[in-house]
Write a protein that holds these residues in place. Structure first.
Motif, short mmCIF file in Angstrom:
data_model
loop_
_atom_site.label_atom_id
_atom_site.label_comp_id
_atom_site.label_asym_id
_atom_site.label_seq_id
_atom_site.Cartn_x
_atom_site.Cartn_y
_atom_site.Cartn_z
N LYS A 36 40.51 35.59 4.82
CA LYS A 36 39.23 35.73 5.72
C LYS A 36 38.06 34.97 5.19
O LYS A 36 38.04 34.18 3.92
N GLU A 39 33.22 36.37 7.74
CA GLU A 39 33.88 37.34 8.30
C GLU A 39 33.93 38.73 7.43
O GLU A 39 33.81 39.78 7.72
N GLY A 71 30.54 40.28 7.80
CA GLY A 71 30.60 40.95 8.87
C GLY A 71 31.23 42.37 9.07
O GLY A 71 30.74 43.38 9.64
N GLU A 72 32.31 42.57 8.19
CA GLU A 72 33.06 43.68 8.03
C GLU A 72 32.45 44.97 7.27
O GLU A 72 32.82 45.90 7.48
N ASP A 103 25.62 46.69 12.30
CA ASP A 103 25.37 45.92 13.36
C ASP A 103 23.98 45.19 13.31
O ASP A 103 24.03 44.10 13.59
N ARG A 109 24.22 42.64 10.34
CA ARG A 109 25.13 41.59 10.53
C ARG A 109 24.03 40.53 11.65
O ARG A 109 24.11 39.43 11.27
N HIS A 135 31.09 33.35 14.65
CA HIS A 135 32.24 33.96 14.65
C HIS A 135 32.35 35.23 13.88
O HIS A 135 32.89 36.14 14.43
N GLY A 136 32.21 34.97 12.56
CA GLY A 136 32.45 35.83 11.37
C GLY A 136 31.40 37.07 11.40
O GLY A 136 31.89 38.00 11.52
N ARG A 139 31.13 38.12 15.71
CA ARG A 139 32.54 38.37 16.24
C ARG A 139 32.59 37.47 17.61
O ARG A 139 33.05 38.11 18.62
N LYS A 190 33.28 33.90 19.68
CA LYS A 190 33.88 32.66 19.71
C LYS A 190 33.20 31.72 20.55
O LYS A 190 33.69 31.70 21.86
#
Length: 450
Positions: free
Chosen positions: A113, A117, A120-121, A125, A128, A352-353, A356, A358
């Motif tokens: 990853k 990413e 972000g995990e 919210d 992020r 993206h990471g 989320r 794209k």
């Protein structure tokens, strides 16, 4: 000859005439087996060499961040003002960059990853979104220097107005981004590496026209200062070495390097290959930066007006001739095209990471291009915007380097490949130095002293 068949032992006698033929067959079998083993070893070595070659590439794409127009301007200014005094600063900065870029690659290889990413995990919210906003501002500031540098290069080469030049840079870099991702990603890497070679030739050519004094260059490897201003310049050069988007992106590049369904070498092979990839890529980028400083120190020392890209190019033309000036401008153009493409790629992966989402690459290109075009349209001296952009980049450094330092020392995340205590302490020292220098650079800029 005896044969054991159950409890009975049967003795057979071989005809003396047949014995040599049987022995010859055994010998042939042994030779054949040895040859097969040797061929197998060669095939294994061939596969190993091929696997290593297939790993190389991601670091060269990331290394483009180290030879963008902002670096070009800073290195030429340093050489023109202080001669060979600060050569050691670039060497130290490059050594720190090797560690940081390898750590980013290692994180991506081991976890599969990217750094965005993983962030972000592990964030809420709201967290992020806030993190993404600062990263997007960094991407815009990065593109600012690169588009302005390319527009200036087109103006120097063809007399194209700066705003139109910015549009041309935006259009060409968008076309380059079409090759990013999927089956054409390797082609994207090759295009960027080719541009990196053009940059190298364009900026190093002047070294052969006016070779420097080797003793003076070696003297610049001894850490020392002469004035307070030289300390400030060294602080700026060291603090601005590591580009945030290069840290985010490298952890993505090592995984995007392989297309969907394509077999990957083992993690150990990837880590070994990545060490070589990073070492060679940053050796090339670092050499370009050092050569730019040396050329300025040798040919432009003491000249006024070299603190802007246009001024530096005009000074090079006046001292080294129009041919060298043209080749320098071509290198600057290649620097802009490659670095702005890589910067937009990084912005897309950050989105993206963290979010989320794209988004289409052209949309990411527009978001970072528009502010640069606004500056080119309204600013009387666009190169002044590079100073502001540098400060913004400095603010973004801790947000990239501190999580990277934490994650590579996380046993649960990295498993057997976690950083040992000694390496982690070294990384802490490097990170602390870079963050402190960037904070100092911001303070000095606000106070009007940098």
């Amino acid at each position: 000859m005896e044969e054991n068949n159950g409890n009975d032992t049967v003795t057979t006698t071989m005809n003396p005439i047949e014995r040599p033929a049987a022995e010859l067959e055994i010998e042939r079998a042994r030779v054949s087996e040895g040859q097969e083993r040797q061929r197998g070893g060669k095939r294994a070595n061939g596969r190993k060499g091929h696997a290593l070659a297939s790993i190389l590439g991601p670091a060269f794409v990331a290394a483009v961040a180290y030879v963008d127009p902002g670096n070009v301007a800073a290195n030429i200014t340093s050489g023109a003002r202080y001669g060979y005094l600060l050569v050691w600063v670039l060497v130290l900065a490059n050594a720190m960059s090797v560690l940081i870029q390898y750590q980013s690659a290692k994180l991506g290889i081991v976890t599969g990853k990217s750094l965005p990413e993983l962030l972000g995990e592990r964030m809420s919210d709201a967290g992020r979104f806030m993190f993404f906003m600062q990263a997007e501002v960094i991407a815009i500031a990065t593109d600012l220097a690169e588009v302005i540098g390319g527009a200036i290069a087109l103006n120097l080469l063809f007399g194209i107005p700066l705003f139109m030049g910015g549009l041309v840079i935006g259009a060409i870099s968008t076309v380059l981004l079409w090759f990013q991702g999927g089956k054409t990603h390797r082609l994207f890497e090759k295009i960027v590496i080719a541009l990196l070679l053009v940059i190298t030739f364009g900026f190093i050519f002047g070294l052969f026209i006016a070779p420097p004094d080797p003793a003076a260059v070696l003297g610049g490897l001894i850490p020392h200062f002469t004035t307070t201003d030289s300390v400030l310049m060294a602080t700026s050069m060291l603090g601005a070495t590591v580009m945030p988007h290069a840290i985010y992106l490298h952890s993505t590049l090592v995984n995007d390097h392989y297309g969907p369904g394509e077999a990957k070498p083992s993690v150990r092979q990837l880590l070994h290959g990545s060490k070589i990839d990073v070492a060679w890529a940053l050796l090339l980028a670092g050499s370009v930066n050092v050569v730019l400083l040396i050329i300025a120190a040798n040919s432009l020392y003491g000249m006024k007006g070299t603190d802007s890209i246009e001024g530096a190019q005009h000074a090079i033309v006046s001292v080294l001739g129009p041919v060298v000036g043209t080749i320098f401008s071509i290198g600057l153009l290649a620097s802009s095209l490659s670095s702005t493409s890589v910067g937009t790629y990084a912005g897309s992966e950050i989105m993206h990471g963290l979010l989320r989402i794209k988004a289409p690459m052209w949309a990411c290109r527009v978001v970072t291009l528009v502010p640069a075009l606004i500056v080119l349209w309204f600013a009387p001296n666009p190169t002044q915007a590079l100073v502001v952009g540098q400060v913004i980049l400095s603010i973004g450094i801790p947000f990239a380097i501190i999580p990277l330092m934490r994650y590579t020392h996380d046993k649960e995340l990295m498993g057997e490949y976690v950083d040992g205590t000694a390496k982690h302490v070294i990384f802490i020292g490097v990170a602390a130095l870079i963050v402190a220098l960037n904070v100092l650079l911001i303070v000095l800029t606000v106070l009007g002293k940098a």
